[in-house]
Design a protein around this motif. Structure first.
Motif, PDB file in Angstrom:
ATOM      1  N   ASN A 818      -5.373   8.658  -2.799  1.00 53.24           N
ATOM      2  CA  ASN A 818      -6.295   8.069  -1.828  1.00 53.24           C
ATOM      3  C   ASN A 818      -5.877   6.629  -1.563  1.00 53.24           C
ATOM      4  O   ASN A 818      -5.564   5.883  -2.506  1.00 53.24           O
ATOM      5  CB  ASN A 818      -7.735   8.079  -2.342  1.00 53.24           C
ATOM      6  N   TYR A 819      -5.843   6.243  -0.301  1.00 53.02           N
ATOM      7  CA  TYR A 819      -5.576   4.830  -0.009  1.00 53.02           C
ATOM      8  C   TYR A 819      -6.329   4.420   1.252  1.00 53.02           C
ATOM      9  O   TYR A 819      -6.612   5.226   2.130  1.00 53.02           O
ATOM     10  CB  TYR A 819      -4.076   4.549   0.118  1.00 53.02           C
ATOM     11  N   VAL A 892       3.605  -1.242   4.144  1.00 50.72           N
ATOM     12  CA  VAL A 892       3.506   0.024   4.857  1.00 50.72           C
ATOM     13  C   VAL A 892       3.492   1.152   3.842  1.00 50.72           C
ATOM     14  O   VAL A 892       4.247   1.113   2.857  1.00 50.72           O
ATOM     15  CB  VAL A 892       4.692   0.238   5.831  1.00 50.72           C
ATOM     16  N   ARG A 893       2.624   2.141   4.057  1.00 48.79           N
ATOM     17  CA  ARG A 893       2.676   3.376   3.268  1.00 48.79           C
ATOM     18  C   ARG A 893       3.045   4.520   4.204  1.00 48.79           C
ATOM     19  O   ARG A 893       2.452   4.691   5.263  1.00 48.79           O
ATOM     20  CB  ARG A 893       1.355   3.675   2.582  1.00 48.79           C
ATOM     21  N   GLU A 901       5.767   6.966  -0.038  1.00 50.53           N
ATOM     22  CA  GLU A 901       6.486   5.731  -0.316  1.00 50.53           C
ATOM     23  C   GLU A 901       5.681   4.519   0.118  1.00 50.53           C
ATOM     24  O   GLU A 901       4.881   4.580   1.045  1.00 50.53           O
ATOM     25  CB  GLU A 901       7.848   5.725   0.391  1.00 50.53           C
ATOM     26  N   ASP A 902       5.906   3.406  -0.578  1.00 51.46           N
ATOM     27  CA  ASP A 902       5.367   2.098  -0.227  1.00 51.46           C
ATOM     28  C   ASP A 902       6.543   1.182   0.076  1.00 51.46           C
ATOM     29  O   ASP A 902       7.540   1.154  -0.668  1.00 51.46           O
ATOM     30  CB  ASP A 902       4.534   1.516  -1.362  1.00 51.46           C
ATOM     31  N   VAL A 903       6.429   0.431   1.176  1.00 46.46           N
ATOM     32  CA  VAL A 903       7.519  -0.434   1.622  1.00 46.46           C
ATOM     33  C   VAL A 903       6.975  -1.840   1.849  1.00 46.46           C
ATOM     34  O   VAL A 903       5.957  -2.022   2.525  1.00 46.46           O
ATOM     35  CB  VAL A 903       8.158   0.088   2.923  1.00 46.46           C
ATOM     36  N   GLN A 904       7.658  -2.819   1.273  1.00 52.24           N
ATOM     37  CA  GLN A 904       7.303  -4.221   1.499  1.00 52.24           C
ATOM     38  C   GLN A 904       8.535  -4.939   2.043  1.00 52.24           C
ATOM     39  O   GLN A 904       9.645  -4.789   1.514  1.00 52.24           O
ATOM     40  CB  GLN A 904       6.843  -4.883   0.199  1.00 52.24           C
ATOM     41  N   THR A 905       8.334  -5.724   3.133  1.00 54.02           N
ATOM     42  CA  THR A 905       9.447  -6.361   3.820  1.00 54.02           C
ATOM     43  C   THR A 905       9.178  -7.848   3.966  1.00 54.02           C
ATOM     44  O   THR A 905       8.026  -8.266   4.135  1.00 54.02           O
ATOM     45  CB  THR A 905       9.645  -5.722   5.210  1.00 54.02           C
TER      46      THR A 905
END
Length: 923
Positions: A818-819, A892-893, A901-905
């Motif tokens: 859950n998010y 971003v998920r 996936e989780d992405v951090q930029t």
């Protein structure tokens, strides 16, 4: 008892009749020539209560108002005509007023219009907003204006209308910079706009025949004010700040009636990119590239050698330095030829520092992870040209030609450190250096000839399409990988590869319509198309002896061709009666898919398909302001050359991918229901949409994890600890989506409120470790947007969008993810005394449920203070601060059928900038 029954009956009759309304219908026309008066103001005054109801006449001059029984006064006004006043009595049924004629004879100089501007009107399927009803600051852009209008919102940097992304913006019905919605909205000032129209634009053939073909795009048409269609206007700006940040740019519009020229340009290093999606994607073709040029291991299938994925460093996120120049031209040459052309150049230098975590679904209780840190640098250069000619050959025939040409080049480099893990134990890690250089040319033509016979509704149209898209490039890969299953074991790759891919296509579509009585029309159509793709990739290993790349790697090289031939024959029926329209079509499609591979292994794959493709559409005009539209469509989706090639993509040694030459086309059913209602009386707009699609033979991803013992690993000589993804056909993909939006004014606040509700349910199949996995995702969201309509001195917009997501998968039924994400924004502009302007905007991002190492709560706050200078306050000097609290972030998920996936930029950090802007206005 009888008396009680009579009393009950009387009460029921009273209750039933209470509040019941009856329609008042009529038509406003010119008393001299009988022509319809479009947009005439019609009002109904209740002599008792003094309440007023109002509307405007439709395209045929008709109108309808609802009223309870009583006595009223009907009033119709139209500029240049004498007012019409008529008493009306409503009893217990419809009041048909018939044809109401207005006399000419009022000079415009004698007319003084006093009253409230009607903010919104409905013309068939078109919703029209009156720009004068929405107040903005004097220097506002079209983008600022339309965000105040009901059902229009900005989401993720993209303009959405009625729940859909806007694909095209027209200016007075003509294209503006091709299909680039951003260019028009950011470079046209709000003060030149008279009206904004929103509709679904159809293809040229559909406009002629009245038979929908599924080719629609959400479109905004900006109607300029008549007194501002001749003149020069625009703006110029420049600024410099701390940390070496800068911006310079502007736009100049030269309007002279039908002839219009727009020149615009920019240069900055603060992520302002004033161009469309096709430029941001660079040379991405059919691959599903996500980051670093690797194919996405699911959904769209991987891109192997021969595709663009392993030769392109994508530009997503990070910090970009942009240089852009654009020219748009439109004119009417004579009475029968109109032309629109545009050229756009941009260069984007992007640096992206990214942190990525992936968790793969699986039946094993021990989770499988992939973690990556990457640093990417890419320079993307793009030239694009668009041309549209519309020629009226005669009163019955016309020709429309659309031509597009684009050249794109991309050079990039990427450094990656990545690990695969089982639980907390690492299996493999790699250090990866990738260099890419790729260029692509894309030429396309679309020619449509239309003819109308003497017999009404008897038409003939021919549409021809051609395209050619060659791509060439090279890449260098240097990587070192370590494995935990053997002490000190590692692999070393030093490779150089070349790409030569060519695609061309041609199609012809003939449609003929024949009337069948007064209400029906028959359609006969035939379509033939051919597409060929050829791909040649040669991969060479470094020869230690010669220190040159002269060892051909057969397993990573390929020569592949793909021919796709289709023929369609179909029939359709269109029936219209009053406010009801029904269209039904069906096509019988024969298709042949032929693949021939020479390297790495010789093989020929031929497949034939016969498919029935039905389509239907029902449209009901409930009233002059309400419409219901139901549609059903089927389509086929054929695999791309990248998905078909049976050759390994090793651009990331830990995330390998390969094509599948045995893929078959996907077959999709799509349903849509849309309801819209516009109330001129209370200036509100309501829109609701319910859609669903179901796909058989869905092209999904099949992923083999690092700890799997699959024979394919040995066959492909895959190193231990790597993952391998291949596209496969699976059934069971479906998606149900719903959206509802309601926009209305709030009088005591002097503002407009827009309320959005959405809910999506989806199921996506995939394969993990040779086991079927279905990922179910549920999303519910709400959005609120409050925009001011107080004055041209105070302007604010407050918006908040919240989404709650639940993800489950069949391989791990006990695990539920859950998010929650909330995006809240405040934009406030205030023109103070003595020419001072205060501006501030806040963007709060909140995440709950992401990986622990990612930041989950931050506030981006920007602020500026400016001073108007020069004659007419055309100039402004301002001092601004970006990210006042120094909290800017990017999270971003993503969820696929095989992993989440989780992405951090990396993003821009705090800076201060001094700027100057000058508005050009000469009409």
């Amino acid at each position: 008892m009888k008396n009680y029954l009579l009393l009950l009956a009387a009460l029921l009759t009273t209750i039933t009749g209470f509040g019941q309304t009856f329609p008042i219908t009529g038509m406003a026309t010119d008393a001299t020539d009988g022509l319809a008066l479009i947009g005439a103001h019609v009002s109904l005054n209740d002599a008792t209560s003094g309440q007023l109801k109002a509307t405007v006449t439709d395209l045929d001059g008709s109108f309808q108002l609802e009223a309870e029984p009583g006595n009223y006064t009907l009033h119709i006004t139209y500029i240049g005509y004498q007012d019409l006043t008529q008493p009306i009595e409503v009893t217990d049924g419809t009041v048909p007023l018939g044809n109401l004629t207005l006399q000419q004879g009022v000079a415009l100089t004698e007319v003084e219009v006093i009253g409230k501007v009607l903010p919104v009107q409905q013309y068939g399927d078109t919703t029209a907003y009156n720009a004068a009803a929405y107040k903005t600051l004097p220097d506002a852009s079209a983008e600022d204006l339309i965000q105040k209008m009901p059902t229009v919102v900005m989401s993720g940097g993209t303009i959405q209308a009625q729940g859909e992304d806007v694909k095209k913006v027209l200016v007075d019905g003509k294209p503006f910079f091709g299909d680039d919605p951003t260019a028009a909205l950011r470079n046209l000032p709000a003060e030149v706009i008279e009206k904004v129209e929103i509709f679904d634009e159809q293809s040229e053939q559909a406009k002629l025949t009245g038979f929908a073909d599924g080719e629609t795009s959400k479109t905004i048409n900006i109607v300029t004010k008549p007194n501002m269609q001749t003149g020069v206007f625009g703006s110029l700006y420049g600024g410099y700040g701390t940390e070496g940040v800068y911006k310079v740019g502007g736009n100049v519009n030269i309007f002279n009636g039908d002839q219009r020229i727009t020149i615009m340009g920019l240069s900055n290093n603060i992520n302002q990119q004033n161009f469309s999606t096709e430029d941001l994607l660079g040379v991405v073709g059919d691959s599903g590239g996500r980051t670093g040029g690797r194919g996405r291991p699911g959904g769209g299938g991987p891109g192997g050698p021969g595709g663009t994925s392993d030769f392109l460093v994508s530009q997503q996120g990070g910090i970009t330095q942009s240089d852009a120049l654009g020219i748009n031209f439109s004119d009417q040459w004579g009475t029968d030829l109109s032309v629109t052309a545009s050229y756009f150049y941009n260069r984007a230098d992007n640096t992206s520092n990214q942190l990525l975590n992936q968790e793969f679904f699986g039946a094993d209780t021990t989770s499988s992870f992939y973690n990556e840190q990457s640093l990417t640098r890419g320079i993307n250069t793009n030239h694009r040209f668009n041309l549209k000619l519309d020629h009226d050959i005669s009163e019955r025939s016309s020709l429309s030609w659309n031509a597009k040409a684009a050249w794109q080049g991309n050079t990039g480099s990427q450094s990656v450190f990545a690990q695969t893990l089982s639980g907390s134990d690492w299996l493999t890690q790699t250090n990866n250096e990738l260099q890419t250089d790729l260029s692509a040319l894309n030429l396309s033509n679309d020619l449509t000839w239309k003819y109308k016979f003497d017999q009404p509704r008897r038409t003939l149209s021919v549409r021809l399409n051609t395209g050619w898209a060659p791509k060439i490039g090279d890449r260098s890969l240097l990587s070192e990988s370590l494995y935990s299953d053997a002490a000190g074991a590692y692999s070393w790759l030093d490779q150089y590869a070349t790409l030569d891919q060519r695609t061309w296509n041609a199609s012809a579509d003939v449609q003929y319509t024949e009337p069948l009585g007064e209400k029906s029309m028959l359609l006969l159509n035939y379509r033939a198309s051919y597409q060929q793709q050829e791909s040649n990739t040669e991969t060479y290993d470094l020869d230690e002896a010669s220190q040159d790349y002269d060892l051909l790697n057969d397993e990573l090289s390929n020569t592949f061709s793909n021919d796709y031939v289709t023929q369609q024959a179909g029939v359709g029926l269109n029936w219209r009666s009053g406010d009801l329209s029904l269209m039904a079509r069906t096509n019988l499609q024969w298709a042949e898919l032929s693949n021939e591979q020479i390297l790495p292994e010789a093989g020929v794959y031929n497949q034939n398909y016969v498919t029935v493709l039905p389509m239907a559409n029902l449209r009901y005009k409930i009233s002059s302001s309400a419409n219901l539209n139901l549609s059903y469509r089927t389509s086929t989706n054929f695999p791309t050359v990248s998905q078909l090639q049976n050759v390994l993509d090793n651009s990331n040694p830990l995330q390998l991918s390969i094509g599948n030459p045995e893929l078959t086309p996907a077959y999709q059913h799509r349903f849509n229901a849309r309801y819209s209602k516009t109330s001129t009386e209370n200036s509100s707009v309501f829109f609701a949409m319910l859609g669903a699609d179901f796909t058989n033979n869905y092209i999904a991803g099949s992923t083999l994890l690092a700890n799997d013992e699959d024979p394919l690993f040995a066959d492909m000589d895959v190193a231990a600890g790597a993952r391998l993804t291949m596209p496969v056909n699976l059934d069971g993909q479906w998606n149900i989506r719903s959206f509802m939006t309601y926009g209305f004014p709030i009088g005591f606040l002097g503002s407009n409120l827009n309320v959005d509700l959405m809910a999506n349910l989806s199921q996506t199949p995939g394969m993990v470790s040779n086991e079927l996995n279905t990922t179910d995702k549920k999303t519910a969201g709400i959005g609120l947007t409050l925009s001011s309509n107080i004055s041209d001195k105070v302007d604010f917009t407050v918006s908040s969008r919240s989404n709650y997501n639940t993800v489950t998968n069949s391989l791990s039924p006990g695990v539920q993810t859950n998010y929650f994400n909330q995006d809240t924004r405040l934009k406030f502009d205030w023109v103070l005394g003595s020419g001072f302007v205060f501006r501030t905007d806040l963007n709060h991002q909140f995440y709950d449920g992401l990986s622990d190492e990612f930041a989950q709560n931050y506030l981006l706050w920007n602020m500026s203070i400016g001073k108007k200078v020069l004659k007419g306050d055309r100039g402004e000097i301002s001092l601004s601060v970006f990210d006042l609290l120094d909290q800017n972030n990017s999270l971003v998920r993503n969820v696929t059928e095989t992993y989440l996936e989780d992405v951090q930029t990396n993003v821009l950090q705090q800076y201060v900038m001094l700027s100057f802007k000058y508005d050009i206005r000469s009409f």
